[in-house]
Design a protein around this motif. Sequence first.
Motif, PDB file in Angstrom:
ATOM      1  N   ALA A   1     -25.650  40.671  29.794  1.00  4.98           N
ATOM      2  CA  ALA A   1     -26.168  40.525  28.430  1.00  4.98           C
ATOM      3  C   ALA A   1     -25.075  40.169  27.423  1.00  4.98           C
ATOM      4  O   ALA A   1     -25.366  39.953  26.253  1.00  4.98           O
ATOM      5  CB  ALA A   1     -26.872  41.819  28.005  1.00  4.98           C
TER       6      ALA A   1
ATOM      7  N   VAL B   1     -30.835  49.833  23.825  1.00  3.82           N
ATOM      8  CA  VAL B   1     -31.565  49.408  25.015  1.00  3.82           C
ATOM      9  C   VAL B   1     -31.003  48.048  25.409  1.00  3.82           C
ATOM     10  O   VAL B   1     -30.768  47.202  24.554  1.00  3.82           O
ATOM     11  CB  VAL B   1     -33.094  49.353  24.745  1.00  3.82           C
ATOM     12  N   THR B   2     -30.752  47.867  26.699  1.00  4.16           N
ATOM     13  CA  THR B   2     -30.273  46.581  27.193  1.00  4.16           C
ATOM     14  C   THR B   2     -31.115  46.195  28.396  1.00  4.16           C
ATOM     15  O   THR B   2     -31.281  46.976  29.328  1.00  4.16           O
ATOM     16  CB  THR B   2     -28.794  46.632  27.610  1.00  4.16           C
ATOM     17  N   VAL B   3     -31.651  44.977  28.342  1.00  5.40           N
ATOM     18  CA  VAL B   3     -32.437  44.427  29.447  1.00  5.40           C
ATOM     19  C   VAL B   3     -31.700  43.205  29.976  1.00  5.40           C
ATOM     20  O   VAL B   3     -31.187  42.393  29.194  1.00  5.40           O
ATOM     21  CB  VAL B   3     -33.863  44.049  28.978  1.00  5.40           C
ATOM     22  N   ASP B   4     -31.615  43.110  31.291  1.00  9.44           N
ATOM     23  CA  ASP B   4     -31.008  41.935  31.916  1.00  9.44           C
ATOM     24  C   ASP B   4     -31.657  40.692  31.310  1.00  9.44           C
ATOM     25  O   ASP B   4     -32.892  40.599  31.236  1.00  9.44           O
ATOM     26  CB  ASP B   4     -31.254  41.988  33.430  1.00  9.44           C
TER      27      ASP B   4
ATOM     28  N   GLY C   1     -32.980  47.122  33.453  1.00 10.88           N
ATOM     29  CA  GLY C   1     -32.681  47.526  32.087  1.00 10.88           C
ATOM     30  C   GLY C   1     -32.329  48.993  32.037  1.00 10.88           C
ATOM     31  O   GLY C   1     -32.525  49.732  33.013  1.00 10.88           O
ATOM     32  N   TRP C   2     -31.788  49.397  30.906  1.00 14.96           N
ATOM     33  CA  TRP C   2     -31.457  50.793  30.718  1.00 14.96           C
ATOM     34  C   TRP C   2     -31.411  51.091  29.220  1.00 14.96           C
ATOM     35  O   TRP C   2     -31.317  50.181  28.399  1.00 14.96           O
ATOM     36  CB  TRP C   2     -30.137  51.143  31.408  1.00 14.96           C
TER      37      TRP C   2
ATOM     38  N   ILE D   1     -25.657  45.101  33.928  1.00 12.72           N
ATOM     39  CA  ILE D   1     -26.632  44.636  32.928  1.00 12.72           C
ATOM     40  C   ILE D   1     -25.919  44.354  31.608  1.00 12.72           C
ATOM     41  O   ILE D   1     -26.183  43.331  30.961  1.00 12.72           O
ATOM     42  CB  ILE D   1     -27.773  45.657  32.769  1.00 12.72           C
TER      43      ILE D   1
ATOM     44  N   TRP E   1     -34.796  39.169  32.680  1.00 13.89           N
ATOM     45  CA  TRP E   1     -36.004  39.996  32.701  1.00 13.89           C
ATOM     46  C   TRP E   1     -36.553  40.275  31.305  1.00 13.89           C
ATOM     47  O   TRP E   1     -37.518  41.027  31.145  1.00 13.89           O
ATOM     48  CB  TRP E   1     -35.718  41.318  33.410  1.00 13.89           C
ATOM     49  N   ARG E   2     -35.987  39.663  30.270  1.00 14.40           N
ATOM     50  CA  ARG E   2     -36.442  39.911  28.904  1.00 14.40           C
ATOM     51  C   ARG E   2     -37.830  39.324  28.666  1.00 14.40           C
ATOM     52  O   ARG E   2     -38.275  38.426  29.351  1.00 14.40           O
ATOM     53  CB  ARG E   2     -35.447  39.332  27.896  1.00 14.40           C
TER      54      ARG E   2
ATOM     55  N   ILE F   1     -40.139  45.376  29.272  1.00 12.32           N
ATOM     56  CA  ILE F   1     -39.198  46.374  29.783  1.00 12.32           C
ATOM     57  C   ILE F   1     -38.586  47.178  28.648  1.00 12.32           C
ATOM     58  O   ILE F   1     -38.540  48.417  28.706  1.00 12.32           O
ATOM     59  CB  ILE F   1     -38.148  45.700  30.677  1.00 12.32           C
ATOM     60  N   ALA F   2     -38.121  46.527  27.594  1.00 10.37           N
ATOM     61  CA  ALA F   2     -37.571  47.260  26.441  1.00 10.37           C
ATOM     62  C   ALA F   2     -38.650  48.132  25.806  1.00 10.37           C
ATOM     63  O   ALA F   2     -38.370  49.258  25.379  1.00 10.37           O
ATOM     64  CB  ALA F   2     -36.990  46.291  25.415  1.00 10.37           C
TER      65      ALA F   2
END
Length: 185
Positions: free
Chosen positions: A38, A97-100, A74-75, A34, A103-104, A108-109
């Motif tokens: 990003a 926080v990082t979202v693919d 994400g994570w 991810i 998928w933003r 998710i974030a």
Amino acid sequence: MPGFAPFQPGAGHRPAPVAVRPAALGDVEAMLEIQRRAGRPAHPDAYRRAVGNPDCCVLVAECSSQAGDPITVGWARTYRHAAAVDPAPTGHYLGGVTVDPSWRRRGIALALTAARVQWIADRADEVFYVVNPRNLASIELHRRWSFEEVMRSSRLTGVEFSGGVGILMRATLAQRADSQDGTLR
């Protein structure tokens, strides 16, 4: 800006059903992927240490693939800043926080941040985060928790900011979470 999600108020996709859960060591590879997608730096050893650290909350977000299998999209993590090394106070911080990118803008974030704020609320009366002032998407995301600017500095929690300045933000957690509610710990 590399690494930051573009700030696009009002732009969005249909929210994705997302499951947020504590990360395990086996999730580190997905977290690294991810980060790569990003365009952000990755620190696998730090991620592994954080997963096993009781002062950190490391979470992954999963959605369903088209085949119905869970995929990590994400994570995010928290950390406890325990030693003042610059003007930033000690306390619990949201650590990113990082979202693919594919998928933003699907909530998710938001889900990852809500779970992290809840985790900190079980432990503290306030939460901090540091942000580059050019990261408008992050600043907007955190508004719903009433984060307020505390200070600006070129170095906060040991982080040197590109552009020369970072912002320390703080939110008061007015009501601590009830430990019986079944939220993440």
